[in-house]
Design a protein around this motif. Structure first.
Motif, PDB file in Angstrom:
ATOM      1  N   LEU A  42      37.123  24.123 -29.163  1.00 36.82           N
ATOM      2  CA  LEU A  42      37.542  25.050 -30.194  1.00 36.82           C
ATOM      3  C   LEU A  42      37.336  26.484 -29.725  1.00 36.82           C
ATOM      4  N   GLU A  43      37.965  27.427 -30.433  1.00 33.72           N
ATOM      5  CA  GLU A  43      37.790  28.854 -30.207  1.00 33.72           C
ATOM      6  C   GLU A  43      38.120  29.228 -28.765  1.00 33.72           C
ATOM      7  N   VAL A  44      37.429  30.231 -28.220  1.00 37.80           N
ATOM      8  CA  VAL A  44      37.763  30.707 -26.874  1.00 37.80           C
ATOM      9  C   VAL A  44      37.455  29.643 -25.819  1.00 37.80           C
ATOM     10  N   SER A  45      36.421  28.818 -26.048  1.00 35.10           N
ATOM     11  CA  SER A  45      36.119  27.743 -25.103  1.00 35.10           C
ATOM     12  C   SER A  45      37.278  26.763 -25.033  1.00 35.10           C
ATOM     13  N   GLY A  46      37.874  26.460 -26.186  1.00 40.32           N
ATOM     14  CA  GLY A  46      39.019  25.570 -26.212  1.00 40.32           C
ATOM     15  C   GLY A  46      40.227  26.167 -25.518  1.00 40.32           C
ATOM     16  N   VAL A  47      40.407  27.482 -25.655  1.00 40.75           N
ATOM     17  CA  VAL A  47      41.516  28.144 -24.960  1.00 40.75           C
ATOM     18  C   VAL A  47      41.334  28.021 -23.449  1.00 40.75           C
ATOM     19  N   ILE A  48      40.091  28.131 -22.981  1.00 41.78           N
ATOM     20  CA  ILE A  48      39.819  27.937 -21.548  1.00 41.78           C
ATOM     21  C   ILE A  48      40.126  26.496 -21.150  1.00 41.78           C
ATOM     22  N   LEU A  49      39.636  25.523 -21.911  1.00 40.36           N
ATOM     23  CA  LEU A  49      39.838  24.111 -21.579  1.00 40.36           C
ATOM     24  C   LEU A  49      41.314  23.753 -21.565  1.00 40.36           C
ATOM     25  N   TRP A  50      42.008  23.957 -22.679  1.00 43.76           N
ATOM     26  CA  TRP A  50      43.413  23.559 -22.784  1.00 43.76           C
ATOM     27  C   TRP A  50      44.319  24.462 -21.953  1.00 43.76           C
ATOM     28  N   GLY A  51      43.952  25.745 -21.838  1.00 40.29           N
ATOM     29  CA  GLY A  51      44.762  26.655 -21.041  1.00 40.29           C
ATOM     30  C   GLY A  51      44.808  26.275 -19.577  1.00 40.29           C
ATOM     31  N   PHE A  52      43.644  25.945 -19.013  1.00 44.23           N
ATOM     32  CA  PHE A  52      43.628  25.595 -17.588  1.00 44.23           C
ATOM     33  C   PHE A  52      44.147  24.186 -17.349  1.00 44.23           C
ATOM     34  N   LEU A  53      44.031  23.306 -18.335  1.00 47.14           N
ATOM     35  CA  LEU A  53      44.728  22.024 -18.227  1.00 47.14           C
ATOM     36  C   LEU A  53      46.234  22.255 -18.212  1.00 47.14           C
ATOM     37  N   GLY A  54      46.696  23.149 -19.071  1.00 46.04           N
ATOM     38  CA  GLY A  54      48.122  23.439 -19.136  1.00 46.04           C
ATOM     39  C   GLY A  54      48.654  24.061 -17.864  1.00 46.04           C
ATOM     40  N   ILE A  55      47.930  25.021 -17.291  1.00 46.50           N
ATOM     41  CA  ILE A  55      48.421  25.680 -16.076  1.00 46.50           C
ATOM     42  C   ILE A  55      48.336  24.741 -14.879  1.00 46.50           C
ATOM     43  N   ALA A  56      47.349  23.839 -14.857  1.00 40.45           N
ATOM     44  CA  ALA A  56      47.271  22.849 -13.775  1.00 40.45           C
ATOM     45  C   ALA A  56      48.453  21.890 -13.835  1.00 40.45           C
ATOM     46  N   MET A  57      48.822  21.453 -15.033  1.00 42.40           N
ATOM     47  CA  MET A  57      49.975  20.571 -15.183  1.00 42.40           C
ATOM     48  C   MET A  57      51.273  21.311 -14.894  1.00 42.40           C
ATOM     49  N   ALA A  58      51.329  22.596 -15.209  1.00 40.49           N
ATOM     50  CA  ALA A  58      52.501  23.401 -14.869  1.00 40.49           C
ATOM     51  C   ALA A  58      52.667  23.486 -13.355  1.00 40.49           C
ATOM     52  N   ALA A  59      51.546  23.661 -12.645  1.00 38.57           N
ATOM     53  CA  ALA A  59      51.607  23.712 -11.183  1.00 38.57           C
ATOM     54  C   ALA A  59      52.090  22.386 -10.615  1.00 38.57           C
ATOM     55  N   ARG A  60      51.598  21.303 -11.182  1.00 40.68           N
ATOM     56  CA  ARG A  60      52.042  19.980 -10.728  1.00 40.68           C
ATOM     57  C   ARG A  60      53.550  19.823 -10.894  1.00 40.68           C
ATOM     58  N   GLN A  61      54.061  20.229 -12.046  1.00 35.83           N
ATOM     59  CA  GLN A  61      55.496  20.134 -12.301  1.00 35.83           C
ATOM     60  C   GLN A  61      56.281  21.065 -11.376  1.00 35.83           C
ATOM     61  N   TYR A  62      55.757  22.252 -11.163  1.00 36.42           N
ATOM     62  CA  TYR A  62      56.423  23.247 -10.319  1.00 36.42           C
ATOM     63  C   TYR A  62      56.567  22.757  -8.883  1.00 36.42           C
ATOM     64  N   TYR A  63      55.498  22.225  -8.327  1.00 31.97           N
ATOM     65  CA  TYR A  63      55.542  21.772  -6.930  1.00 31.97           C
ATOM     66  C   TYR A  63      56.338  20.482  -6.786  1.00 31.97           C
ATOM     67  N   GLN A  64      56.322  19.616  -7.791  1.00 29.40           N
ATOM     68  CA  GLN A  64      57.169  18.422  -7.743  1.00 29.40           C
ATOM     69  C   GLN A  64      58.638  18.808  -7.738  1.00 29.40           C
ATOM     70  N   HIS A  65      59.000  19.813  -8.546  1.00 29.84           N
ATOM     71  CA  HIS A  65      60.394  20.259  -8.587  1.00 29.84           C
ATOM     72  C   HIS A  65      60.800  20.862  -7.241  1.00 29.84           C
ATOM     73  N   ARG A  66      59.897  21.651  -6.646  1.00 28.22           N
ATOM     74  CA  ARG A  66      60.208  22.257  -5.343  1.00 28.22           C
ATOM     75  C   ARG A  66      60.381  21.189  -4.272  1.00 28.22           C
ATOM     76  N   ALA A  67      59.554  20.156  -4.324  1.00 24.25           N
ATOM     77  CA  ALA A  67      59.648  19.096  -3.318  1.00 24.25           C
ATOM     78  C   ALA A  67      60.994  18.378  -3.442  1.00 24.25           C
ATOM     79  N   LYS A  68      61.444  18.126  -4.680  1.00 22.30           N
ATOM     80  CA  LYS A  68      62.738  17.479  -4.860  1.00 22.30           C
ATOM     81  C   LYS A  68      63.878  18.389  -4.413  1.00 22.30           C
ATOM     82  N   PHE A  69      63.728  19.677  -4.663  1.00 24.50           N
ATOM     83  CA  PHE A  69      64.781  20.630  -4.331  1.00 24.50           C
ATOM     84  C   PHE A  69      64.992  20.725  -2.830  1.00 24.50           C
ATOM     85  N   TYR A  70      63.868  20.682  -2.073  1.00 24.09           N
ATOM     86  CA  TYR A  70      63.972  20.870  -0.625  1.00 24.09           C
ATOM     87  C   TYR A  70      64.227  19.571   0.117  1.00 24.09           C
TER      88      TYR A  70
END
Length: 462
Positions: free
Chosen positions: A433-461
């Motif tokens: 909850l609160e700012v701690s929750g923003v850290i937890l869910w935010g960094f989970l979200g950006i880590a999953m975004a990176a996973r999706q980003y690099y998977q897309h790049r691998a398929k593209f190349y």
């Protein structure tokens, strides 16, 4: 008179894009002016309203800057609240504290727009968590006053929405990564330096806040005098501050530039002066995960960076007036059986567990009362077994997903380490909850975004 592009860039001092910074600096200067001339009473309404207006503008026009602005609102709003209350009298609950929730809640637009497209894919964990929270919201409306349920909804929902927003904007991962690194670099420097100053001086507004919190029975933040505060810096409590600083310190291992060394010095010192053992354990676990999840070449660089930072910070922690407070807190790790705080927490946990396990339907959001000593208890009381299964199911799926994220990007490794470092603290409190929750869910979200980003790049190349 004609100005060239180069002249305008020099005038802007690198603050690009100028429209975004005009909005942010205008908001900051207005807030500062109200405080300086002692008209800060109007900020009780205008600060959350103004922050929402600026946040909405940034969300629509400058989404990368919006991410940094959102984090800063979580970092600084409690400090603004203390200044306002110091000048105008204690007010609890304070409307000022709604500001970061309102700014973050703007991402409900992202969720409503994208969840039909991604719920069958890797976005499913976020949808499960939101469904569990919405279930608790409906139960709460049946059993509790609507106002308390709505406030609790903001507390639970905004971190998940923010993480989802970062995830679905995976095509912008490189620019989001850059803004997050920069935000936490300056965040460590500013809040860390203020935290050290807070410990040494105990500013009047912080003492005023501590006295009023003690009158409400909350005495876990130390004494309202110099060298006796458990540092909470610009935030609401030492625990949330320590989690924010834990995230910043892990990111600093890979942040370029000379500024990371003074940021690390004040960051580590204030982090230790928070006297928050759960966050210390989270940092230690995060370092182990970070170092072991990157390539050997990067491992050597990280180890060298850690050694340099230790050399910068260690002399400060062995000096008075810092040494005694930090050392006595460290000694409690080896004498948990004699630790009054630990024993009281264990006793409350045992008393509450049987009751929590019987909550099939749950009491609804806001029904658990004040934050309990475990996120497990809090979710069971608030969401029951039905909502807890959905919420924790989504959270665990995301944690597993980060383990499969790429390891050649050190930022992804840091995001994974931060997520796990916060996750293990769920045993000790409601850090989702609160700012701690923003850290937890935010960094989970950006880590999953990176996973999706690099998977897309691998398929593209291919």
């Amino acid at each position: 008179m004609h100005f060239s592009n180069s002249s305008m860039k020099s005038f802007n001092l690198g603050l690009q894009p100028p429209q975004a910074w005009i909005a942010i600096l205008g908001f900051v200067l207005f807030t500062a002016l109200c405080i300086v001339v002692h008209t800060s009473n109007i900020l009780r309404l205008l600060f959350p309203a103004g922050s929402f207006a600026v946040g909405f503008f940034l969300y629509l026009r400058h989404p990368e800057i919006y991410i940094g602005f959102t984090f800063w609102m979580w970092f600084l709003t409690p400090w603004v609240r203390r200044l306002v209350d110091y000048q105008n009298g204690w007010q609890d609950p304070s409307v000022v504290l709604l500001a970061p929730y309102l700014v973050t809640f703007i991402t409900i637009i992202t969720f409503l727009r994208y969840f039909p497209l991604v719920y069958r894919q890797t976005g499913l964990p976020f949808v499960l968590a939101v469904t569990g929270i919405f279930y608790g919201f409906l139960v709460g409306l049946i059993n509790l006053p609507p106002a308390s349920v709505i406030v609790s909804l903001l507390n639970w929902l905004t971190p998940v929405l923010f993480g989802f927003h970062l995830f679905v904007n995976w095509p912008d991962y490189p620019s989001y990564r850059q803004i997050i690194e920069r935000t936490f670099l300056w965040g460590a420097l500013v809040t860390g330096a203020y935290g050290v100053w807070q410990y040494l001086v105990a500013p009047e507004w912080d003492r005023f806040w501590l006295v009023n919190m003690a009158n409400q029975g909350l005495i876990t933040f130390g004494q309202p005098e110099p060298l006796a505060i458990r540092v909470f810096s610009t935030m609401n409590a030492n625990g949330p501050f320590a989690i924010v600083m834990m995230a910043a310190l892990l990111l600093l291992f890979n942040t370029p530039g000379i500024l990371r060394f003074p940021a690390s010095a004040v960051g580590y010192l204030s982090f230790l002066l928070s006297l928050t053992r759960a966050a210390w354990l989270g940092w230690f676990a995060g370092v182990l995960i970070f170092v072991t999840s990157v390539k050997p070449r990067i491992q050597i660089r990280l180890i060298m960076t850690i050694l340099i930072m230790v050399l910068c910070v260690l002399p400060l922690t062995t000096m008075e007036p810092f040494h005694q407070a930090i050392n006595s807190r460290f000694q409690t790790f080896s004498s948990a059986g004699n630790d009054i705080s630990y024993n009281e927490r264990s006793e409350r946990y045992e008393q509450s567990m049987n009751s929590a396990l019987s909550e099939v339907v749950g009491k609804g959001l806001g029904g658990a009362g004040s934050h309990l000593d475990s996120a497990i208890l809090d979710t069971l009381f608030s969401l029951g077994w039905i909502g807890t299964s959905l919420y924790w199911g989504g959270l665990l799926l995301l944690m597993l997903g980060t383990l499969h994220a790429v390891s050649f990007d050190p930022f992804v490794s840091a995001a994974r380490a931060i997520s796990i470092g916060v996750f293990i603290q769920l045993v000790f409190g409601s850090v989702m909850l609160e700012v701690s929750g923003v850290i937890l869910w935010g960094f989970l979200g950006i880590a999953m975004a990176a996973r999706q980003y690099y998977q897309h790049r691998a398929k593209f190349y291919l």
